[in-house]
Design an enzyme around this catalytic site. Structure first.
Site, PDB file in Angstrom:
ATOM      1  N   HIS A 279      -7.494  -5.735   0.128  1.00 55.98           N
ATOM      2  CA  HIS A 279      -6.158  -5.068   0.146  1.00 55.98           C
ATOM      3  C   HIS A 279      -5.329  -5.684   1.024  1.00 55.98           C
ATOM      4  CE1 HIS A 279      -4.323  -1.206  -0.406  1.00 55.98           C
ATOM      5  NE2 HIS A 279      -4.248  -0.861   0.983  1.00 55.98           N
TER       6      HIS A 279
ATOM      7  N   SER B   8       1.001  -1.023   0.013  1.00 57.37           N
ATOM      8  CA  SER B   8       0.069  -0.013   0.108  1.00 57.37           C
ATOM      9  C   SER B   8       0.831   1.365  -0.080  1.00 57.37           C
ATOM     10  CB  SER B   8      -0.856   0.056   1.214  1.00 57.37           C
ATOM     11  OG  SER B   8      -2.037   0.846   1.127  1.00 57.37           O
TER      12      SER B   8
ATOM     13  N   ALA C 283     -11.551  -1.366   8.340  1.00 59.39           N
ATOM     14  CA  ALA C 283     -12.580  -2.141   7.560  1.00 59.39           C
ATOM     15  C   ALA C 283     -12.461  -2.033   6.088  1.00 59.39           C
ATOM     16  CB  ALA C 283     -13.854  -1.572   8.282  1.00 59.39           C
TER      17      ALA C 283
ATOM     18  N   ASP D 262      -9.942  -5.563  -3.856  1.00 65.33           N
ATOM     19  CA  ASP D 262      -9.511  -4.503  -3.271  1.00 65.33           C
ATOM     20  C   ASP D 262     -10.385  -3.171  -3.498  1.00 65.33           C
ATOM     21  OD1 ASP D 262      -7.915  -2.323  -2.156  1.00 65.33           O
ATOM     22  OD2 ASP D 262      -6.012  -3.179  -3.004  1.00 65.33           O
TER      23      ASP D 262
END
EC number: 3.1.1.85
Length: 254
Positions: free
Chosen positions: A235, A82, A145, A207
């Site tokens: 993700h 990420s 979340a 994702d």
């Protein structure tokens, strides 16, 4: 500025960079499997976990890459998840001689949606900034979340992420705020065209932060790179599909 690194295992050096709001403990679920084959370096980015951020630090992407470069082995394989993928990409661009290869996980050279580019809606990042100013812990919970959204094991994924996050000191507000700014502003799409290192891109099909529409565009833009899509992951594919993720990394790194 002192960057904290947890090191263990034997073999080729593999450095792992976490994402926004997290810390290096997020890799603990797969660390023992990887450590059987690699010398692991689990980094806490500045302002996260055990890496305190000095007041007034220039939290730009080049600055972050410079801080991480200080603690890198002489040469290594570099994996970033990420936001960590952006930092890893910046390092690959500025100090390619330090890397054997680059692996980006659930990452994009341009996270925010722009003209003809799928990504995170600007209003979502604006909303996170507003939440952050009010209650940063609740903001991180919301982000956890979203990271698990779509995963078959969303609740378990969130529980795991929360568990690893709690192992180290809470992130600093300044790092959280600046990190959101990087997700909103950074665009490395053109710069990465010059990358000549072996590059693996790993994605989760479900994702919501790196939408599947962007994967095909990235495949087309960087034909020399390799991409793997985990069909039922979101993700955090290394949390939801640890065995598969480790196999992918081992196959690429060798």
């Amino acid at each position: 500025m002192s960057v904290s690194v947890e090191r263990f295992g034997q073999g080729p050096d593999l450095v792992l960079l976490h994402g926004w709001g997290m810390n290096g403990a997020v890799w603990h679920g797969i660390a023992q499997q990887l450590a059987a084959h690699y010398r692991l370096h689990l980094v806490d980015l500045p302002g996260f976990g055990n890496s305190p951020l000095r007041e007034g630090s220039d939290y730009s992407l080049p600055w972050l890459a410079e801080q991480i470069a200080i603690v890198l082995p002489q040469k290594c394989h570099l994996l970033g998840w990420s936001l960590g993928g952006l930092v890893a990409s910046q390092l690959a661009l500025t100090q390619p001689e330090r890397l054997h290869s680059l692996i980006t996980v659930a990452s994009s050279p341009c996270f925010m949606a722009r003209d003809e580019w799928p990504g995170i809606a600007p209003k979502v990042l604006t909303g996170f900034n507003q939440m952050l100013a009010g209650d940063f812990r609740q903001t991180i919970e919301r982000f956890l979340a979203i990271q698990a959204m779509g995963s078959e094991h969303a609740r378990d994924d969130i529980r795991q992420l929360r568990h690893w996050l709690a192992e180290r000191p809470a992130p600093q507000f300044a790092a959280l705020e600046a990190g959101l700014g990087l997700l909103a502003d950074v665009d490395l799409r053109d710069e990465l065209l010059q990358l000549s290192l072996p590059w693996l891109r790993v994605y989760g099909r479900l994702d919501s932060l790196v939408p599947k529409a962007s994967i095909a565009l990235l495949d087309e833009r960087y034909p020399a790179s390799h991409s793997v899509v985990l069909e039922k992951a979101s993700h955090a594919p290394f949390i939801s599909h640890p065995q598969q993720f480790v196999e992918i990394v081992r196959y690429f790194v060798g």
